[in-house]
Design an enzyme around this catalytic site. Structure first.
Site, short mmCIF file in Angstrom:
data_model
loop_
_atom_site.label_atom_id
_atom_site.label_comp_id
_atom_site.label_asym_id
_atom_site.label_seq_id
_atom_site.Cartn_x
_atom_site.Cartn_y
_atom_site.Cartn_z
N VAL A 11 -31.08 -63.92 -30.19
CA VAL A 11 -31.51 -64.99 -29.27
C VAL A 11 -30.73 -64.92 -27.96
O VAL A 11 -31.31 -64.93 -26.87
CB VAL A 11 -31.35 -66.37 -29.96
CG1 VAL A 11 -31.58 -67.50 -28.96
CG2 VAL A 11 -32.32 -66.49 -31.12
N CYS A 247 -34.19 -67.37 -40.28
CA CYS A 247 -34.60 -68.71 -39.83
C CYS A 247 -35.22 -69.59 -40.90
O CYS A 247 -34.69 -70.65 -41.22
CB CYS A 247 -35.54 -68.58 -38.64
SG CYS A 247 -34.67 -68.02 -37.17
N1 LIG Z 1 -33.05 -64.87 -35.17
C1 LIG Z 1 -34.15 -65.48 -34.80
O1 LIG Z 1 -35.26 -64.97 -34.93
C2 LIG Z 1 -34.09 -66.86 -34.17
C3 LIG Z 1 -35.23 -67.40 -33.58
C4 LIG Z 1 -35.16 -68.66 -33.01
C5 LIG Z 1 -33.97 -69.39 -33.07
N2 LIG Z 1 -32.88 -68.86 -33.69
C6 LIG Z 1 -31.64 -69.65 -33.70
O2 LIG Z 1 -30.81 -69.20 -32.64
C7 LIG Z 1 -29.44 -69.20 -33.04
C8 LIG Z 1 -28.86 -67.81 -32.93
O3 LIG Z 1 -29.57 -66.94 -33.79
P1 LIG Z 1 -29.28 -65.36 -33.85
O4 LIG Z 1 -30.13 -64.81 -34.92
O5 LIG Z 1 -29.34 -64.81 -32.48
O6 LIG Z 1 -27.76 -65.44 -34.32
P2 LIG Z 1 -26.74 -64.29 -34.78
O7 LIG Z 1 -26.01 -64.86 -35.94
O8 LIG Z 1 -27.42 -63.00 -34.90
O9 LIG Z 1 -25.76 -64.19 -33.53
C9 LIG Z 1 -24.90 -65.20 -33.15
C10 LIG Z 1 -23.74 -64.60 -32.37
O10 LIG Z 1 -22.88 -65.67 -32.01
C11 LIG Z 1 -21.54 -65.22 -32.07
N3 LIG Z 1 -20.64 -66.37 -32.13
C12 LIG Z 1 -20.39 -67.21 -33.16
N4 LIG Z 1 -19.53 -68.17 -32.78
C13 LIG Z 1 -19.23 -67.94 -31.48
C14 LIG Z 1 -18.41 -68.59 -30.53
N5 LIG Z 1 -17.72 -69.71 -30.81
N6 LIG Z 1 -18.32 -68.07 -29.28
C15 LIG Z 1 -19.02 -66.95 -28.95
N7 LIG Z 1 -19.82 -66.30 -29.81
C16 LIG Z 1 -19.92 -66.78 -31.06
C17 LIG Z 1 -21.53 -64.32 -33.28
O11 LIG Z 1 -20.43 -63.42 -33.25
C18 LIG Z 1 -22.89 -63.62 -33.17
O12 LIG Z 1 -22.78 -62.40 -32.47
C19 LIG Z 1 -29.42 -69.79 -34.45
O13 LIG Z 1 -29.24 -71.17 -34.38
C20 LIG Z 1 -30.83 -69.49 -34.96
O14 LIG Z 1 -31.24 -70.39 -35.94
C21 LIG Z 1 -32.91 -67.61 -34.21
#
Ligand SMILES: NC(=O)c1ccc[n+]([C@@H]2O[C@H](COP(=O)([O-])OP(=O)(O)OC[C@H]3O[C@@H](n4cnc5c(N)ncnc54)[C@H](O)[C@@H]3O)[C@@H](O)[C@H]2O)c1
Length: 404
Positions: A11, A247
């Site tokens: 994201v 998700c």
């Molecule tokens: N994956 C999807 O398809 C999708 C779609 C829509 C919404 N979302 C939502 O978006 C959000 C992110 O999803 P994702 O799949 O990209 O997550 P992910 O877990 O793949 O990536 C999150 C990143 O955040 C970093 N992180 C964690 N804590 C941190 C901090 N304090 N400071 C800086 N970086 C930090 C982690 O190291 C990781 O690289 C979630 O809430 C998810 O539900 C995901």
């Protein structure tokens, strides 16, 4: 504008590269040093179509760091960190941690929560960072993340501060998509309602598939016919091994437990979760129906990613199938074009098929379509309905939602 992105998963990266392409200066922050290092060498940590190319193409407008002080002059900062479920409840620690860490560097910056968070979270983030908080949930699909970020079906902007909402709206206007302005809580709720509805739709057709298997019908015939009704639509009506990924499983758990906490039950969503939890066992049972006991038998699982065009295996049903196969004594081989797991021996597609007694198709990668000839003589369970049953030996073939 200068944009901050905190959390460089699919994201955060998609948001970052798409805004960089629009000419904004983007600084991406992550606590994972390896991820940041790789990105600074133009290496995407994730496979999703077009992502690597977008990083390379827009590198001049991108900077990656672990240092929060780089946020000191940003106009807008997006929080895109993970919001996992722990013990069936949402864990918001990463969101609050990010808010606390950025706080001292923000001047008049707008903080946009893009992570999926339960209603009330933005208000708590406001208590940490101040009034300029906006909720802008993400609806992208892994496997088409860049395309979805560039042209989403709609954009939701929840805010109490109109000017902050206007600025975020301005950032996304280039998409040409409909922009909906809502309250903070409505924006938070919309994301859960959308994902839960889709999960319910899949669990619905999966239950119809169970009945079809028992009474000799083909669920695809039924899905096709009901999908022609515009009120139903053909999307998310494909019966299969169940929903996985990063998700649906966590979001349905988060919203049902949140609802219980505030004194409501979301019974339909709870039932959809229950139906989904039974799926992997049903798939293995279909194979056992063909092979008899699977103890000491070699089973090939085709596909371990939770869906095609991604290397993401988070909550992948394929992995749950592998666990069940192993718990029943099978030796499990697996093949996936992009994803990896250490739960099974990963081999080439040809070896996987050749060296096994039974085969389960768990992810509908394009390269698995039309492989009926390759599967000759094998016991096959089509968990994704991609094979043509008329080309299969029906004494050695079962498919989800296809009665005998
Ligand atoms: N994956 C999807 O398809 C999708 C779609 C829509 C919404 N979302 C939502 O978006 C959000 C992110 O999803 P994702 O799949 O990209 O997550 P992910 O877990 O793949 O990536 C999150 C990143 O955040 C970093 N992180 C964690 N804590 C941190 C901090 N304090 N400071 C800086 N970086 C930090 C982690 O190291 C990781 O690289 C979630 O809430 C998810 O539900 C995901």
């Amino acid at each position: 504008m200068k944009i901050g992105i905190v959390g460089l998963g699919i994201v955060g990266l998609s948001t970052g590269v798409v805004l960089a392409e629009q000419g904004h200066k983007v600084v991406g922050i992550d606590i994972d040093e390896n991820r940041v290092q790789g990105l600074n060498c133009k290496r995407s940590p994730i496979y999703d179509p077009g992502l690597q190319e977008m990083i390379e193409k827009n590198f001049n407008n991108l900077k990656f760091t672990t240092d929060y002080s780089s946020l000191s002059d940003v106009d807008v900062v997006f929080i895109t960190v993970s919001t996992p479920t722990v013990n069936g409840k949402i864990y918001l620690g990463y969101v609050f941690d990010a808010a606390k860490k950025m706080k001292e560097y923000l001047s008049d910056s707008i903080v946009v929560i893009k992570s999926t968070v339960v209603p009330g979270t933005a208000r708590k983030v406001k208590d940490i960072v101040g009034e300029n908080v906006v909720v802008n949930p993400e609806f992208l699909k892994e496997g088409s993340a860049i395309l979805d970020t560039k042209s989403p079906d709609r954009i939701v902007i929840g805010s109490e501060n109109e000017k902050a909402g206007d600025i975020v709206e301005g950032l996304w206007r280039f998409t040409g998509s409909t922009i909906l302005r809502t309250s903070l809580e409505e924006a938070e709720m919309i994301k859960y309602a959308a994902n839960s509805f889709l999960a319910v739709k899949i669990s619905f057709i999966n239950e119809i598939a169970n009945l079809c298997e028992r009474i000799g019908c083909d669920v695809n015939v039924i899905a096709n016919a009901i999908g022609m009704d515009k009120r139903i639509s053909p999307y998310f009506l494909k019966a299969g091994i169940g929903w996985g990924g990063s998700c649906f499983p966590k979001d349905t758990l988060a919203i049902t437990s949140f609802a219980r906490e505030v004194g409501e039950r979301l019974r339909i969503i709870e039932a959809a979760i229950e139906v989904n939890e039974e799926r992997p066992k049903r798939v293995v049972n279909l194979l056992e129906g063909l092979l008899g006991s699977i103890k000491d038998k070699r089973v090939c699982v085709l596909g371990v990613a939770f869906k095609p065009d991604t290397d993401d295996t988070r909550e992948s049903i394929a992995l749950k199938i592998i666990d069940i196969l192993k718990s029943r004594g099978a030796i499990v081989l697996a093949y996936d074009p992009k994803a990896r797991t250490n739960k099974a021996e990963m081999v080439s597609k040809e070896e996987c098929i050749r060296d096994s007694d039974g085969i389960i198709i768990a992810t509908e990668w394009k390269e698995f379509y039309g492989i009926e000839d390759l599967l000759k003589g094998k016991y096959v369970v089509d968990g994704r309905r991609i094979l043509d049953p008329s080309k299969m030996d029906r004494t050695r073939f079962r498919a989800i939602g296809l009665g005998e």
